[in-house]
Each structure stands twice: as structure tokens, then as C-alpha cells.
Motif scaffolding. Structure first.
Motif, PDB file in Angstrom:
ATOM      1  N   LYS A 172      -0.274  14.905   8.773  1.00  0.00           N
ATOM      2  CA  LYS A 172      -1.242  14.315   7.852  1.00  0.00           C
ATOM      3  C   LYS A 172      -1.756  12.954   8.327  1.00  0.00           C
ATOM      4  O   LYS A 172      -2.850  12.527   7.961  1.00  0.00           O
ATOM      5  CB  LYS A 172      -0.605  14.155   6.466  1.00  0.00           C
ATOM      6  N   GLY A 173      -0.942  12.236   9.121  1.00  0.00           N
ATOM      7  CA  GLY A 173      -1.335  10.906   9.574  1.00  0.00           C
ATOM      8  C   GLY A 173      -0.266  10.301  10.465  1.00  0.00           C
ATOM      9  O   GLY A 173       0.649  10.987  10.921  1.00  0.00           O
ATOM     10  N   ASN A 174      -0.357   9.006  10.708  1.00  0.00           N
ATOM     11  CA  ASN A 174       0.634   8.329  11.526  1.00  0.00           C
ATOM     12  C   ASN A 174       1.985   8.335  10.801  1.00  0.00           C
ATOM     13  O   ASN A 174       2.065   8.032   9.610  1.00  0.00           O
ATOM     14  CB  ASN A 174       0.196   6.884  11.794  1.00  0.00           C
ATOM     15  N   CYS A 175       3.054   8.680  11.519  1.00  0.00           N
ATOM     16  CA  CYS A 175       4.377   8.790  10.913  1.00  0.00           C
ATOM     17  C   CYS A 175       5.375   7.954  11.703  1.00  0.00           C
ATOM     18  O   CYS A 175       5.427   8.022  12.934  1.00  0.00           O
ATOM     19  CB  CYS A 175       4.828  10.251  10.866  1.00  0.00           C
TER      20      CYS A 175
ATOM     21  N   SER B 194       0.817  -1.225   0.000  1.00  0.00           N
ATOM     22  CA  SER B 194       0.000   0.000   0.000  1.00  0.00           C
ATOM     23  C   SER B 194       0.847   1.268   0.000  1.00  0.00           C
ATOM     24  O   SER B 194       0.306   2.370  -0.101  1.00  0.00           O
ATOM     25  CB  SER B 194      -0.923   0.015   1.223  1.00  0.00           C
ATOM     26  N   LEU B 195       2.160   1.113   0.108  1.00  0.00           N
ATOM     27  CA  LEU B 195       3.038   2.288   0.181  1.00  0.00           C
ATOM     28  C   LEU B 195       3.549   2.680  -1.194  1.00  0.00           C
ATOM     29  O   LEU B 195       3.730   1.843  -2.080  1.00  0.00           O
ATOM     30  CB  LEU B 195       4.238   2.006   1.088  1.00  0.00           C
TER      31      LEU B 195
ATOM     32  N   HIS C 160      -2.399   5.490   1.009  1.00  0.00           N
ATOM     33  CA  HIS C 160      -3.463   6.360   0.500  1.00  0.00           C
ATOM     34  C   HIS C 160      -4.069   7.234   1.585  1.00  0.00           C
ATOM     35  O   HIS C 160      -4.725   8.244   1.276  1.00  0.00           O
ATOM     36  CB  HIS C 160      -4.558   5.514  -0.162  1.00  0.00           C
ATOM     37  N   GLU C 161      -3.889   6.849   2.849  1.00  0.00           N
ATOM     38  CA  GLU C 161      -4.423   7.646   3.956  1.00  0.00           C
ATOM     39  C   GLU C 161      -3.361   8.575   4.540  1.00  0.00           C
ATOM     40  O   GLU C 161      -3.551   9.152   5.616  1.00  0.00           O
ATOM     41  CB  GLU C 161      -4.964   6.704   5.046  1.00  0.00           C
TER      42      GLU C 161
END
Length: 387
Positions: free
Chosen positions: A115-118, A58-59, A78-79
Motif C-alpha cells: 500500500k505504501g512505504n513500510c 499523522s500516524l 493517511h497515505e
């Protein structure tokens, strides 16, 4: 959720070459990446491992920052959940460049974290930089095989193979099982480590071999440069001994033989005698410039100082030779080319004799100067009878 194996696979991918060309391309197309990269003997296995990991499919590579000593890659799904991978280029001067690195990449990482989990990760020198980045951003990080000659900052897990040399600061190190007892410094790290069925590393304890190699690598920095050059020759391009790197140390140690060690020992003994002679000259020159009324206090202080200098110098030389021969025995342990114990016993005896002679010389010189002082104090002044 990314597993330990996923993180190290991305670290290995970052080290394969110029992957910046694959910007915005998903890892599910990793086979196409491999066709363009080519030439890496481990690349085919790496591609198959990435292909077998659903979490990596997914990356895609979303951002790349090229710094003087470092490449930073950001993979995201995508998230906009992301993993930031730092890869140090060949022979980086990491410690001098670390603050510049942090200034350059902090804004980039903060952007993806918003933006999201990093997730932060890196291997070896790249992991060193990631630990400082984690500290600055108050994040957690997983790093691999980072040497710990100094204590690493940040909230990190430093995953190190159980037989790897690592350093003295082990608070943040987690030793993990490796597939074989052998340590190949050029082997891809994902091939060295052992993973469980979930793709995470398996905790272990530091092996005796790792402790010994770590001790030696730490001890290398204390070797007297003159003694190092006697054994291995002087290369003007080489700087501090610690900058040689473990692989270079292996090549140097592997080249030692019983005969070459014997020659070097004789040269070291001559070098030690020369250093002691300089010590003697210092003592004699000091006495020439001291006034008679000052000599009583000076004699005691000078004697103690020069005796301590002689002892420290001889001990420093001895420990340097001991460290070199311990390293030679370590790296050539399967060849039995050097019998270290008899060599060190003989060297210990001969350096002891040199030191004993030096202390006798200093003591005799001090006593003679003190006697001269007493003789001068007892001399009657000249009396003139002329009117």
C-alpha cells in the motif's frame, strides 16, 4: 520521514500496556491515550515526547495482531505509509517461537508494504523477531538493544547504547551515545539514548564497560552448572544459566560476599576432588575388564585419555569460578566487598595441587599395570609330571 527517536518512542508506546484498544485512533490524541493507560512512571514523559514529534502526529494505530509471545502493531498515515512495531511479551521463548511468529505476521506486513512505504522496528526481543522478519521479506529494519549472542539475520541497524552489554557478533551493531555512563536495566530506553537536534542517534564506540559485561554475559553460558549451584544454590525452576537474564544475574552477583565466596570455594574444591575420584574409579574399572593380550595398547590410550579428562575437568571448574568471581567484581565494583585477585591466586594454587596429585596417581597406576603385564608375560607355564 521517521527519525530514530520516533521509532523508539513507538517501541516504548507498544510496551506500555494494552494499546490495542486505541485501534484507528490517531497519535495526535496521545494525551487521551495516556489518561486511559495510566500507572506507568515514564508514561507522562513518553506522551510529551510523542506530542513534540510532528512526524508521529499523522500516524494512527491501524492494526494489531496478538500472538502467544508477541504483539504486532501497525501505525499508518493517511497515505498508507506504515511502521510495523513488534513487542515481545514477558519471558518469551523467542527462538522456539520465531518461525510461528513469521508465519503469522508475514502476510500482514506484505499487505502494508503493497500500500505504501513500510518500516520495520522493534526493541530487545521484539527487535530480534523483526530482524528475522526483515530477512524473510528482504526489507530493511531499525532495531534497538537486541542482544547478539548469535549473528542476527536481515539488513538491520541494531542501535545499542555505548555502555550496554550486547554479545560477540557486532557486525550489525551501531553503538550510540547515551546520556549518562550508568546503565539501568529497567530504565526506558528512550531516556538512556542521546539524540541530535534532528532526533537521530549519535554514533559512538563500544565502551570498555560494555565489552567487559558482554564478555561476562557470554562466559556465563560456559559456567559448569554444578559450580553455579554451589555459589548460588539450586533452583529447580531455573533452567540453563543463560536463561536467568542479566537483571537476575545482577541480583545474584550483588548478593555475594567475601565470606560466602570463601565457603563456596571450599565446596568447589571438595566437588573437584569427588570428580577426580570418579575419574580414578573409571581407570581402575577399565583395567579389570581388559584382557592381558590387549593391555599393552590399552595402557597408553587409557592413560592419555584419563589424564586429558582430569586436566579438562579441573580447567573447566577453574574457569567457572573465575567467571563467577569476575562477574561479582564487575557488578559490585563500587562496593569493594570482594577482593578477587587473592582469592583466585589461592584457588589456582590449590586446584593445581589437586591436578598434580591426580596425574601422579594416573601415572603410577599405569606403570603398575604395565609392570603387571610384563610379569605375566615372563611367567613360565605350569608343567605337570603326572602320567
Amino acid at each position: 520521514m521517521l527519525r530514530d527517536k520516533d521509532k523508539i518512542l513507538l517501541c516504548e508506546l507498544a510496551s506500555t500496556g494494552d494499546i490495542a484498544r486505541f485501534i484507528h485512533r490517531p497519535l495526535e490524541q496521545i494525551s487521551d491515550w495516556g489518561k486511559e493507560l495510566g500507572g506507568n512512571p515514564d508514561l507522562e514523559l513518553l506522551i510529551s515526547e510523542i506530542t513534540a514529534s510532528p512526524a508521529l502526529h499523522s500516524l494512527s494505530l491501524q492494526q494489531h495482531k496478538n500472538l502467544e509471545y508477541m504483539n504486532l502493531y501497525v501505525f499508518a498515515d493517511h497515505e498508507d505509509n506504515s511502521i510495523v512495531v513488534a513487542h515481545a511479551l514477558e519471558h518469551p521463548d523467542i527462538q522456539l517461537d520465531i518461525h510461528h511468529f513469521l508465519d503469522e505476521v508475514t502476510e500482514c506486513v506484505e499487505h502494508w508494504r503493497s500500500k505504501g512505504n513500510c518500516v520495520l522496528t522493534g526493541m530487545r526481543a521484539g527487535g530480534y523477531c523483526v530482524s528475522h522478519l526483515a530477512e524473510r521479506l528482504e526489507m530493511e529494519a531499525t532495531v534497538f538493544a537486541v542482544p547478539t549472542g548469535d549473528e542476527l539475520p536481515g539488513r538491520i541497524r541494531n542501535l545499542v547504547a555505548e555502555h550496554d552489554p550486547v554479545g560477540a557478533h557486532l557486525d550489525q551493531v551501531t553503538f550510540v551515545k547515551q546520556q549518562t555512563e550508568e546503565t539501568d536495566l529497567e530504565e526506558a530506553y528512550f531516556k538512556i539514548l542521546e539524540f541530535d537536534s534532528e532526533g537521530n542517534t549519535i554514533p559512538s564506540i563500544q565502551s570498555d564497560y560494555s565489552k567487559f559485561v558482554s564478555w561476562f554475559y557470554d562466559a556465563v553460558g560456559t559456567i559448569r552448572p554444578d559450580v553455579w549451584h554451589i555459589f548460588f544454590g539450586e533452583n529447580k525452576e531455573e533452567e540453563a544459566v543463560l536463561d536467568y537474564g542479566l537483571y537476575s544475574l545482577f541480583l545474584k552477583m550483588d548478593g555475594l560476599t567475601e565470606e560466602s565466596v570463601g565457603r563456596s570455594i571450599e565446596q568447589v574444591l571438595r566437588y573437584t576432588e569427588q570428580q577426580l575420584e570418579k575419574n580414578r574409579s573409571t581407570l581402575q574399572n577399565e583395567f579389570i575388564h581388559i584382557k592381558v593380550e590387549q593391555i599393552k595398547d590399552f595402557i597408553r590410550e587409557c592413560g592419555e585419555q584419563l589424564t586429558n579428562q582430569a586436566v579438562d575437568m579441573v580447567y573447566d571448574v577453574y574457569r567457572s569460578v573465575e567467571s563467577i568471581l569476575a562477574g561479582a567484581a564487575l557488578f559490585a565494583m563500587n562496593k569493594n566487598t570482594i577482593t578477587v585477585l587473592p582469592v583466585m591466586e589461592s584457588f589456582n594454587e590449590r586446584t593445581g595441587e589437586l591436578l598434580d596429585r591426580e596425574i601422579v596417581f594416573i601415572t603410577n597406576t599405569i606403570e603398575q599395570e604395565f609392570q603387571n603385564y610384563m610379569d605375566n608375560m615372563l611367567m613360565f607355564p605350569e608343567i605337570s609330571l603326572e602320567w
